[in-house]
Design a protein around this motif. Sequence first.
Motif, PDB file in Angstrom:
ATOM      1  N   LEU A  60       0.827  -1.211   0.000  1.00 36.90           N
ATOM      2  CA  LEU A  60       0.000   0.000   0.000  1.00 36.90           C
ATOM      3  C   LEU A  60       0.862   1.262   0.000  1.00 36.90           C
ATOM      4  N   ARG A  61       1.934   1.242   0.761  1.00 33.92           N
ATOM      5  CA  ARG A  61       2.783   2.429   0.879  1.00 33.92           C
ATOM      6  C   ARG A  61       3.552   2.715  -0.403  1.00 33.92           C
ATOM      7  N   SER A  62       4.010   1.668  -1.046  1.00 34.20           N
ATOM      8  CA  SER A  62       4.891   1.861  -2.201  1.00 34.20           C
ATOM      9  C   SER A  62       4.158   1.906  -3.527  1.00 34.20           C
ATOM     10  N   ARG A  63       2.939   1.383  -3.580  1.00 34.34           N
ATOM     11  CA  ARG A  63       2.188   1.225  -4.830  1.00 34.34           C
ATOM     12  C   ARG A  63       2.902   0.313  -5.822  1.00 34.34           C
ATOM     13  N   ARG A  64       3.782  -0.565  -5.344  1.00 34.68           N
ATOM     14  CA  ARG A  64       4.465  -1.489  -6.252  1.00 34.68           C
ATOM     15  C   ARG A  64       3.580  -2.682  -6.601  1.00 34.68           C
ATOM     16  N   LEU A  65       2.508  -2.834  -5.865  1.00 36.96           N
ATOM     17  CA  LEU A  65       1.449  -3.783  -6.178  1.00 36.96           C
ATOM     18  C   LEU A  65       0.140  -3.005  -6.182  1.00 36.96           C
ATOM     19  N   PRO A  66      -0.886  -3.503  -6.861  1.00 33.53           N
ATOM     20  CA  PRO A  66      -2.179  -2.805  -6.830  1.00 33.53           C
ATOM     21  C   PRO A  66      -2.691  -2.646  -5.398  1.00 33.53           C
ATOM     22  N   ARG A  67      -3.365  -1.535  -5.142  1.00 34.59           N
ATOM     23  CA  ARG A  67      -3.856  -1.254  -3.795  1.00 34.59           C
ATOM     24  C   ARG A  67      -4.809  -2.342  -3.311  1.00 34.59           C
ATOM     25  N   LEU A  68      -5.620  -2.879  -4.215  1.00 31.18           N
ATOM     26  CA  LEU A  68      -6.559  -3.925  -3.817  1.00 31.18           C
ATOM     27  C   LEU A  68      -5.822  -5.117  -3.215  1.00 31.18           C
ATOM     28  N   LEU A  69      -4.695  -5.486  -3.815  1.00 30.11           N
ATOM     29  CA  LEU A  69      -3.928  -6.608  -3.281  1.00 30.11           C
ATOM     30  C   LEU A  69      -3.367  -6.275  -1.908  1.00 30.11           C
ATOM     31  N   GLY A  70      -2.903  -5.045  -1.726  1.00 34.50           N
ATOM     32  CA  GLY A  70      -2.404  -4.636  -0.417  1.00 34.50           C
ATOM     33  C   GLY A  70      -3.485  -4.720   0.645  1.00 34.50           C
ATOM     34  N   VAL A  71      -4.681  -4.270   0.300  1.00 37.25           N
ATOM     35  CA  VAL A  71      -5.803  -4.334   1.250  1.00 37.25           C
ATOM     36  C   VAL A  71      -6.136  -5.783   1.583  1.00 37.25           C
ATOM     37  N   LEU A  72      -6.202  -6.636   0.566  1.00 38.20           N
ATOM     38  CA  LEU A  72      -6.516  -8.048   0.800  1.00 38.20           C
ATOM     39  C   LEU A  72      -5.458  -8.728   1.659  1.00 38.20           C
ATOM     40  N   LEU A  73      -4.194  -8.384   1.453  1.00 40.81           N
ATOM     41  CA  LEU A  73      -3.129  -8.979   2.259  1.00 40.81           C
ATOM     42  C   LEU A  73      -3.254  -8.576   3.720  1.00 40.81           C
ATOM     43  N   VAL A  74      -3.541  -7.316   3.975  1.00 44.06           N
ATOM     44  CA  VAL A  74      -3.711  -6.861   5.360  1.00 44.06           C
ATOM     45  C   VAL A  74      -4.926  -7.532   5.991  1.00 44.06           C
ATOM     46  N   LEU A  75      -6.041  -7.554   5.269  1.00 45.02           N
ATOM     47  CA  LEU A  75      -7.244  -8.213   5.795  1.00 45.02           C
ATOM     48  C   LEU A  75      -6.990  -9.710   6.008  1.00 45.02           C
ATOM     49  N   GLY A  76      -6.215 -10.296   5.101  1.00 45.92           N
ATOM     50  CA  GLY A  76      -5.885 -11.708   5.249  1.00 45.92           C
ATOM     51  C   GLY A  76      -5.061 -11.973   6.493  1.00 45.92           C
ATOM     52  N   GLY A  77      -4.095 -11.096   6.780  1.00 47.32           N
ATOM     53  CA  GLY A  77      -3.303 -11.244   7.988  1.00 47.32           C
ATOM     54  C   GLY A  77      -4.158 -11.158   9.239  1.00 47.32           C
ATOM     55  N   LEU A  78      -5.074 -10.199   9.258  1.00 50.43           N
ATOM     56  CA  LEU A  78      -5.993 -10.075  10.390  1.00 50.43           C
ATOM     57  C   LEU A  78      -6.907 -11.292  10.477  1.00 50.43           C
ATOM     58  N   GLY A  79      -7.353 -11.791   9.317  1.00 56.22           N
ATOM     59  CA  GLY A  79      -8.243 -12.948   9.301  1.00 56.22           C
ATOM     60  C   GLY A  79      -7.595 -14.183   9.881  1.00 56.22           C
ATOM     61  N   TYR A  80      -6.325 -14.397   9.553  1.00 52.98           N
ATOM     62  CA  TYR A  80      -5.599 -15.542  10.122  1.00 52.98           C
ATOM     63  C   TYR A  80      -5.551 -15.445  11.647  1.00 52.98           C
ATOM     64  N   GLY A  81      -5.185 -14.263  12.144  1.00 44.20           N
ATOM     65  CA  GLY A  81      -5.076 -14.095  13.584  1.00 44.20           C
ATOM     66  C   GLY A  81      -6.400 -14.307  14.297  1.00 44.20           C
ATOM     67  N   LEU A  82      -7.470 -13.723  13.762  1.00 46.17           N
ATOM     68  CA  LEU A  82      -8.782 -13.881  14.370  1.00 46.17           C
ATOM     69  C   LEU A  82      -9.255 -15.322  14.291  1.00 46.17           C
ATOM     70  N   ASP A  83      -8.939 -15.994  13.201  1.00 47.83           N
ATOM     71  CA  ASP A  83      -9.359 -17.388  13.029  1.00 47.83           C
ATOM     72  C   ASP A  83      -8.702 -18.286  14.084  1.00 47.83           C
ATOM     73  N   VAL A  84      -7.411 -18.089  14.304  1.00 48.40           N
ATOM     74  CA  VAL A  84      -6.708 -18.905  15.300  1.00 48.40           C
ATOM     75  C   VAL A  84      -7.239 -18.609  16.697  1.00 48.40           C
ATOM     76  N   LEU A  85      -7.437 -17.336  17.021  1.00 42.30           N
ATOM     77  CA  LEU A  85      -7.954 -16.980  18.340  1.00 42.30           C
ATOM     78  C   LEU A  85      -9.349 -17.550  18.554  1.00 42.30           C
ATOM     79  N   ALA A  86     -10.178 -17.487  17.523  1.00 46.30           N
ATOM     80  CA  ALA A  86     -11.539 -18.012  17.649  1.00 46.30           C
ATOM     81  C   ALA A  86     -11.528 -19.520  17.884  1.00 46.30           C
ATOM     82  N   GLU A  87     -10.645 -20.227  17.188  1.00 47.89           N
ATOM     83  CA  GLU A  87     -10.557 -21.675  17.383  1.00 47.89           C
ATOM     84  C   GLU A  87     -10.098 -22.025  18.793  1.00 47.89           C
ATOM     85  N   LEU A  88      -9.253 -21.174  19.367  1.00 48.57           N
ATOM     86  CA  LEU A  88      -8.761 -21.427  20.717  1.00 48.57           C
ATOM     87  C   LEU A  88      -9.789 -21.064  21.792  1.00 48.57           C
TER      88      LEU A  88
END
Length: 237
Positions: A162-190
């Motif tokens: 997102l900061r560099s624009r070296r990848l499309p912004r949509l991909l940057g947003v999805l990567l950040v949301l994906g990182g949060l999703g992984y963390g929430l998924d593991v916490l929810a399972e626990l």
Amino acid sequence: MPHARLPNGRLAGVLYLIVVVTGLFCLAYVPGQLAGPDAQAVLDNIVARQALFRQGAAAFLVEQVAFLLLALALYRGFHDVNRAAATLMVAFVAMGVPLALAALSHRLQALSLLTDADSAQMLSLEQRRQLAHAALKAYRDGMQLVRVFWGLWLLPLGWLALRSRRLPRLLGVLLVLGGLGYGLDVLAELLLPGYAAWWISGHMTLPAALGEIGTCLWLLLFGLRAGHARAASPLVP
């Protein structure tokens, strides 16, 4: 005027493709083929399809090596944007890979218990099955911890995109949301009993899947744009 491209961008794309393909094989296809209605059936399937089980383990090993090399390639592509964030990205991967390989050792231990002749001489069939079941459970528990780092590394990667624009912004947003999703998924399972049966449990990591596959394809086709580099600075937008 078109953006210049960083030469290591497509290398990162090739490494990402290896991670995606081997990951789908060892984490989705192989477990699906060995699945059964109960633990006993799973153990029987492992014995009956030893070659596939070993192929899955080999693919997992290749995936982890490619994953580490991918992080290093992406570091080369983003370190001039923000060195701290790029280093953090590599650090999360470097912490997750040894944990994944340790978890893999439990999976191999289960196969050894079920098929090794020495184990058969020293232990009864029931004992070997119980130990193999425990080893597979240790593998699954270890992979829960690994999944935390699979999410954490996406956060600095998405931020750098997102900061560099070296990848499309949509991909940057999805990567950040994906990182949060992984963390929430593991916490929810626990923390939430019965979470695995919830509808949302099967979709928490969907942004990560879309973001990573999309990033892989973008890198293969277009590489990293060389423009919009910024000098290393504190982790602020």
